[in-house]
Design a protein around this motif. Structure first.
Motif, PDB file in Angstrom:
ATOM      1  N   GLU A   7       0.858  -1.187   0.000  1.00 30.59           N
ATOM      2  CA  GLU A   7       0.000   0.000   0.000  1.00 30.59           C
ATOM      3  C   GLU A   7       0.897   1.240   0.000  1.00 30.59           C
ATOM      4  OE1 GLU A   7      -3.684   0.247   1.633  1.00 30.59           O
ATOM      5  OE2 GLU A   7      -3.799  -1.464   0.262  1.00 30.59           O
ATOM      6  N   VAL A   8       0.574   2.205  -0.830  1.00 33.16           N
ATOM      7  CA  VAL A   8       1.375   3.437  -0.804  1.00 33.16           C
ATOM      8  C   VAL A   8       0.469   4.648  -0.591  1.00 33.16           C
ATOM      9  CG1 VAL A   8       3.214   2.525  -2.282  1.00 33.16           C
ATOM     10  CG2 VAL A   8       1.278   3.729  -3.327  1.00 33.16           C
ATOM     11  N   VAL A   9       1.042   5.696  -0.042  1.00 32.98           N
ATOM     12  CA  VAL A   9       0.274   6.930   0.176  1.00 32.98           C
ATOM     13  C   VAL A   9       1.016   8.099  -0.483  1.00 32.98           C
ATOM     14  CG1 VAL A   9      -0.812   6.189   2.335  1.00 32.98           C
ATOM     15  CG2 VAL A   9       1.430   7.297   2.398  1.00 32.98           C
ATOM     16  N   PRO A  10       0.290   9.174  -0.824  1.00 38.16           N
ATOM     17  CA  PRO A  10       0.946  10.324  -1.442  1.00 38.16           C
ATOM     18  C   PRO A  10       2.100  10.847  -0.583  1.00 38.16           C
ATOM     19  CG  PRO A  10      -1.418  10.561  -1.600  1.00 38.16           C
ATOM     20  CD  PRO A  10      -1.173   9.354  -0.745  1.00 38.16           C
ATOM     21  N   GLY A  11       3.165  11.217  -1.235  1.00 35.38           N
ATOM     22  CA  GLY A  11       4.333  11.739  -0.527  1.00 35.38           C
ATOM     23  C   GLY A  11       5.391  10.669  -0.303  1.00 35.38           C
TER      24      GLY A  11
ATOM     25  N   LEU B 128      10.462   6.832  -7.324  1.00 33.95           N
ATOM     26  CA  LEU B 128       9.362   7.728  -7.690  1.00 33.95           C
ATOM     27  C   LEU B 128       8.635   8.154  -6.424  1.00 33.95           C
ATOM     28  CD1 LEU B 128       7.462   6.113 -10.708  1.00 33.95           C
ATOM     29  CD2 LEU B 128       9.000   8.067 -10.794  1.00 33.95           C
ATOM     30  N   ARG B 129       8.124   9.369  -6.448  1.00 30.49           N
ATOM     31  CA  ARG B 129       7.319   9.845  -5.328  1.00 30.49           C
ATOM     32  C   ARG B 129       5.852   9.634  -5.705  1.00 30.49           C
ATOM     33  NH1 ARG B 129       4.527  14.255  -4.388  1.00 30.49           N
ATOM     34  NH2 ARG B 129       4.352  15.082  -2.278  1.00 30.49           N
ATOM     35  N   VAL B 130       5.095   9.080  -4.801  1.00 31.63           N
ATOM     36  CA  VAL B 130       3.661   8.878  -5.060  1.00 31.63           C
ATOM     37  C   VAL B 130       2.981  10.248  -5.012  1.00 31.63           C
ATOM     38  CG1 VAL B 130       1.554   7.713  -4.310  1.00 31.63           C
ATOM     39  CG2 VAL B 130       3.799   6.615  -3.950  1.00 31.63           C
ATOM     40  N   PRO B 131       2.345  10.674  -6.108  1.00 30.52           N
ATOM     41  CA  PRO B 131       1.811  12.041  -6.121  1.00 30.52           C
ATOM     42  C   PRO B 131       0.412  12.166  -5.512  1.00 30.52           C
ATOM     43  CG  PRO B 131       1.491  11.029  -8.264  1.00 30.52           C
ATOM     44  CD  PRO B 131       2.176   9.995  -7.402  1.00 30.52           C
ATOM     45  N   GLU B 132       0.105  13.369  -5.063  1.00 29.40           N
ATOM     46  CA  GLU B 132      -1.272  13.723  -4.752  1.00 29.40           C
ATOM     47  C   GLU B 132      -2.001  13.863  -6.099  1.00 29.40           C
ATOM     48  OE1 GLU B 132       1.379  15.524  -3.779  1.00 29.40           O
ATOM     49  OE2 GLU B 132       1.490  15.097  -1.636  1.00 29.40           O
ATOM     50  N   THR B 133      -3.321  13.846  -6.066  1.00 23.01           N
ATOM     51  CA  THR B 133      -4.064  13.905  -7.334  1.00 23.01           C
ATOM     52  C   THR B 133      -5.040  15.075  -7.358  1.00 23.01           C
ATOM     53  OG1 THR B 133      -3.877  11.511  -7.542  1.00 23.01           O
ATOM     54  CG2 THR B 133      -5.546  12.578  -8.896  1.00 23.01           C
ATOM     55  N   ILE B 134      -5.092  15.724  -8.517  1.00 22.66           N
ATOM     56  CA  ILE B 134      -6.063  16.795  -8.769  1.00 22.66           C
ATOM     57  C   ILE B 134      -7.047  16.276  -9.812  1.00 22.66           C
ATOM     58  CG2 ILE B 134      -6.360  19.059  -9.852  1.00 22.66           C
ATOM     59  CD1 ILE B 134      -3.706  19.900  -8.710  1.00 22.66           C
ATOM     60  N   LYS B 135      -8.319  16.499  -9.577  1.00 24.19           N
ATOM     61  CA  LYS B 135      -9.313  16.018 -10.531  1.00 24.19           C
ATOM     62  C   LYS B 135      -9.826  17.198 -11.348  1.00 24.19           C
ATOM     63  CE  LYS B 135     -13.482  13.321  -9.763  1.00 24.19           C
ATOM     64  NZ  LYS B 135     -13.915  12.181  -8.948  1.00 24.19           N
ATOM     65  N   ILE B 136      -9.886  17.034 -12.659  1.00 26.09           N
ATOM     66  CA  ILE B 136     -10.470  18.069 -13.515  1.00 26.09           C
ATOM     67  C   ILE B 136     -11.662  17.449 -14.247  1.00 26.09           C
ATOM     68  CG2 ILE B 136     -10.087  19.637 -15.459  1.00 26.09           C
ATOM     69  CD1 ILE B 136      -7.194  19.918 -14.629  1.00 26.09           C
ATOM     70  N   CYS B 137     -12.867  17.894 -13.874  1.00 26.22           N
ATOM     71  CA  CYS B 137     -14.094  17.332 -14.461  1.00 26.22           C
ATOM     72  C   CYS B 137     -14.590  18.262 -15.555  1.00 26.22           C
ATOM     73  CB  CYS B 137     -15.179  17.215 -13.409  1.00 26.22           C
ATOM     74  SG  CYS B 137     -14.696  16.167 -12.057  1.00 26.22           S
TER      75      CYS B 137
ATOM     76  N   TYR C 244       4.026  18.666  -9.452  1.00 32.57           N
ATOM     77  CA  TYR C 244       4.354  17.391  -8.805  1.00 32.57           C
ATOM     78  C   TYR C 244       3.121  16.530  -8.521  1.00 32.57           C
ATOM     79  CZ  TYR C 244       8.891  15.466  -7.465  1.00 32.57           C
ATOM     80  OH  TYR C 244      10.070  14.786  -7.470  1.00 32.57           O
ATOM     81  N   LYS C 245       1.959  16.896  -9.079  1.00 29.32           N
ATOM     82  CA  LYS C 245       0.728  16.154  -8.815  1.00 29.32           C
ATOM     83  C   LYS C 245       0.316  15.357 -10.052  1.00 29.32           C
ATOM     84  CE  LYS C 245      -0.354  19.136  -5.253  1.00 29.32           C
ATOM     85  NZ  LYS C 245       1.018  19.405  -4.846  1.00 29.32           N
ATOM     86  N   ALA C 246      -0.534  14.357  -9.816  1.00 33.66           N
ATOM     87  CA  ALA C 246      -1.172  13.683 -10.942  1.00 33.66           C
ATOM     88  C   ALA C 246      -2.487  14.401 -11.225  1.00 33.66           C
ATOM     89  CB  ALA C 246      -1.435  12.233 -10.586  1.00 33.66           C
ATOM     90  N   ILE C 247      -2.821  14.512 -12.509  1.00 32.27           N
ATOM     91  CA  ILE C 247      -4.144  15.050 -12.863  1.00 32.27           C
ATOM     92  C   ILE C 247      -4.992  13.888 -13.341  1.00 32.27           C
ATOM     93  CG2 ILE C 247      -5.453  16.513 -14.456  1.00 32.27           C
ATOM     94  CD1 ILE C 247      -3.133  18.387 -14.628  1.00 32.27           C
TER      95      ILE C 247
ATOM     96  N   MET D 299      -0.401  17.802 -22.589  1.00 26.16           N
ATOM     97  CA  MET D 299      -0.092  19.122 -22.038  1.00 26.16           C
ATOM     98  C   MET D 299      -0.261  19.188 -20.515  1.00 26.16           C
ATOM     99  SD  MET D 299      -1.203  21.861 -24.970  1.00 26.16           S
ATOM    100  CE  MET D 299      -0.551  23.242 -24.046  1.00 26.16           C
ATOM    101  N   ALA D 300      -0.586  18.074 -19.894  1.00 26.95           N
ATOM    102  CA  ALA D 300      -0.693  18.071 -18.423  1.00 26.95           C
ATOM    103  C   ALA D 300       0.613  18.559 -17.809  1.00 26.95           C
ATOM    104  CB  ALA D 300      -1.045  16.679 -17.916  1.00 26.95           C
ATOM    105  N   VAL D 301       1.731  18.211 -18.439  1.00 30.20           N
ATOM    106  CA  VAL D 301       3.031  18.623 -17.900  1.00 30.20           C
ATOM    107  C   VAL D 301       3.212  20.146 -17.963  1.00 30.20           C
ATOM    108  CG1 VAL D 301       4.350  18.362 -20.052  1.00 30.20           C
ATOM    109  CG2 VAL D 301       5.498  18.071 -17.854  1.00 30.20           C
ATOM    110  N   GLU D 302       2.481  20.790 -18.861  1.00 35.43           N
ATOM    111  CA  GLU D 302       2.616  22.260 -18.970  1.00 35.43           C
ATOM    112  C   GLU D 302       2.025  22.979 -17.758  1.00 35.43           C
ATOM    113  OE1 GLU D 302       4.624  23.139 -21.123  1.00 35.43           O
ATOM    114  OE2 GLU D 302       4.561  21.292 -22.288  1.00 35.43           O
ATOM    115  N   VAL D 303       1.215  22.279 -16.974  1.00 36.96           N
ATOM    116  CA  VAL D 303       0.753  22.861 -15.711  1.00 36.96           C
ATOM    117  C   VAL D 303       1.476  22.179 -14.548  1.00 36.96           C
ATOM    118  CG1 VAL D 303      -1.449  23.745 -16.534  1.00 36.96           C
ATOM    119  CG2 VAL D 303      -1.331  21.379 -15.760  1.00 36.96           C
ATOM    120  N   GLY D 304       2.596  21.549 -14.852  1.00 36.72           N
ATOM    121  CA  GLY D 304       3.468  20.988 -13.812  1.00 36.72           C
ATOM    122  C   GLY D 304       3.208  19.547 -13.442  1.00 36.72           C
ATOM    123  N   ALA D 305       2.207  18.903 -14.069  1.00 41.87           N
ATOM    124  CA  ALA D 305       1.793  17.581 -13.585  1.00 41.87           C
ATOM    125  C   ALA D 305       2.818  16.494 -13.878  1.00 41.87           C
ATOM    126  CB  ALA D 305       0.453  17.192 -14.187  1.00 41.87           C
TER     127      ALA D 305
END
Ligand code: SF4
Lengths: 418, 164
Positions: free
Chosen positions: A17-21, A152-161, A190-193, A214-220
């Protein structure tokens, strides 16, 4: 609490099991590199290992400066061919095949649930197919060659609906530029989208790709979406192994959730020299242009060619403008040739170039002069990106590029009588 | 580790294309030549005047854009001792660790410290000291300190594989 797709894919690979960070060492399913493989191979040998840990894991695609612009680039390619032969890397694509991120999925090296790392920032692209994919550095790729694993660092996630129906002529590029303008170049650092919602589910494979690309263009770090029916069918024809779609749990934890409705979206444009310097095209309409770069891994697929060709067929590119056209791959080139669109584009006055990155990172094939303005369907407009820091680059959708070709000025297609 | 040097201060979103232009990525590979084009499209004064140990201070999202690790390594070759920013782009941050270049996050230090100042960094203590004021920065994650201490990812990997 539920898990996000990142926690699931990275956790499965880590065997816990892994957690963000959390930082974990993982073995990717696929490792992609391009023209930078020459430098990577030198670092690899410096580690002191003689054989690549798992040659079948690696995919090497020549695209960034193809065919070679000068003797140095040619030597670079030669070194790579030698390395590929010595290390028995069978997934090698030479200068004729196309841009790495396009070739990766065309040739079946991408599948849902896979962990893919690439020594290129736009490796985020394969999220469009349900993979967890992220860019890494050259030394990191050399380490994967040497021992198959990397941290690799397990990223936090941002959702775009995303909901709503696109107005006529508005595309996923306009949406992505709008998002970049809103959340800015570090909006997902540093987050996943995770892109989701009815609009995303309805999109074509090519249109979805633009967002993950282009997700990487907002840093993802990753730009994931659940593969829709069209995507799964596309994969079925190309992937030669069983795969399972990985989905976030309904009660997974998101760091932020952004909602978009595209019903009233306008044509958008990123002004020089950052991708988040975004305004509606109407604000800069009338700006004279000297060159159009229709290409790159972002927008040079068949559906983009269809849009551009439909605008230009039977008309002429303005005499003050050079319109450079780069199909994203050999496969796409063949398709657009067979459909007759290349004839239409050549008759309109466009310059047809070979599949590959073209001038996207300033190596060759269309470097602008001082003071020139270029509109590009690509993903970056940093100062000097096209090889000249005295030029200006605006990022646009293929349709905006095509209509602007007719008048030699940036145009809002909604107000142009064709 | 202690680092002392002059500050070169820049703004937000400094991208890899202005740190190490794309047109050079396959052709300029010699460390000395790489040092000469560091920050070429951002600050033409930099490469000719930077001294060993100097420190770059910048706003948010430093190193955004390409994955090219020359953006980190050219700074190392130019003599840069550390980079302090409000935040770092992900791949650039990895490349810094992998090249043993301290990439430190402190928004307060960025706001307070001026261009040209001489400052000191103590990476073990997690402190940045300028004239009279000092700022703390969060330690690097434990897992990557090993890479950092080994002098970068390549020596670290060698050790791991028993090749050193
Ligand atoms: S087309 Fe441009 S952005 Fe895409 S891989 Fe090539 S250089 Fe990178």
């Amino acid at each position: 609490m539920g898990k996000t797709f990142s926690e699931k894919i990275l956790g499965k690979k880590a065997g816990k099991e892994v957690v963000p960070g959390e930082i974990v060492e993982l073995e990717p399913d696929v490792a992609m590199s391009h023209d930078n493989t020459a430098a990577i191979s030198k670092t690899f040998y410096k580690i002191g290992v003689d054989r690549v840990y798992d040659p079948d894991k690696h995919v090497i695609i020549l695209d960034h400066c193809t065919p070679a612009a000068n003797a140095k680039f040619a030597q670079n390619h030669k070194d790579i061919r030698k390395f590929v032969e010595k290390q028995k890397i069978k997934n090698f694509y030479d200068v004729n095949v196309g841009i790495c991120h396009q070739v990766m999925h065309e040739k079946g090296h991408v599948w849902p649930g896979a962990l893919i790392l690439g020594s290129d920032s736009h490796t985020t692209s394969y999220g469009a197919f349900g993979a967890f994919s992220a860019g890494i550095g050259r030394s990191e790729m050399a380490v994967i060659m040497a021992m198959g694993r990397i941290w690799l660092r397990v990223p936090e996630t941002i959702k775009i609906c995303v909901d709503g129906k696109f107005p006529e002529g508005i595309s996923s590029k306009d949406l992505m530029l709008k998002i970049a303008g809103d959340i800015l170049a570090d909006g997902a650092l540093y987050k996943a989208i995770e892109f989701c919602g009815p609009t995303i589910n309805r999109m074509s494979v090519a249109s979805r790709f633009v967002l993950s690309n282009m997700a990487v263009e907002v840093g993802a770090k990753a730009g994931y979406m659940i593969p829709n029916k069209e995507t799964l069918e596309y994969m079925k024809a190309r992937v030669r192994k069983p795969f399972e779609v990985v989905q976030s749990d309904p009660d997974a934890n998101y760091e932020a959730i952004y909602e978009y409705d595209v019903t009233n979206l306008e044509p958008m444009i990123a002004k020089p020299h950052t991708v988040d310097n975004v305004v509606p095209v109407s604000e800069v309409k009338g700006t004279p242009i000297q060159q159009i770069f229709f290409g790159s891994c972002t927008n040079a697929r068949a559906e983009d060619f269809e849009i551009v060709t439909n605008v230009l067929r039977g008309k002429k590119v303005h005499p003050n403008v050079r319109m450079l056209v780069f199909p994203a791959s050999q496969e796409i080139f063949l398709e657009v040739l067979k459909r007759g669109w290349i004839v239409d584009l050549v008759e309109a006055g466009a310059v047809i170039m070979n599949p590959g990155c073209g001038p996207c990172m300033g190596n060759h094939e269309g470097v602008p002069a001082d003071g020139e303005v270029v509109i590009a369907t690509s993903n970056r407009n940093f100062r000097g990106r096209l090889g000249n820091k005295e030029s200006e680059v605006y990022l646009v959708s293929p349709r905006t590029a095509a209509v602007s070709a007719l008048t030699g000025k940036i145009e809002d297609f909604r107000y142009l009588k064709l | 580790m202690k680092i002392k040097g002059r500050v070169w201060k820049y703004g937000d979103d400094i991208n890899t294309d202005v740190i190490f232009p794309g047109k050079y990525t396959y052709t300029v590979t010699d460390p000395e030549e790489m040092a000469k084009i560091a920050l070429e499209d951002l600050d033409p004064e930099f490469a000719g005047n930077v001294q060993k140990g100097d420190i770059i201070i910048s706003g948010k999202n430093f190193g955004c854009g390409s994955s090219r690790e020359q953006a980190a390594s050219c700074l190392v070759y130019a003599g840069v001792g550390a980079v302090i920013a409000k935040s770092f782009a992900r791949i650039f941050f990895r490349n810094c660790i992998n090249f043993g270049l301290p990439a430190l996050t402190s928004a307060e230090a960025v706001d307070a410290i001026k261009n040209g100042e001489i400052i000191e960094i103590d990476t073990d203590e997690g402190k940045i000291t300028s004239k009279a004021v000092s700022f703390d920065f969060p330690p690097l994650p434990e897992e990557v300190v090993g890479i950092f201490k080994a002098g970068g990812l390549i020596p670290y990997t060698k050790r791991k594989l028993g090749l050193l």
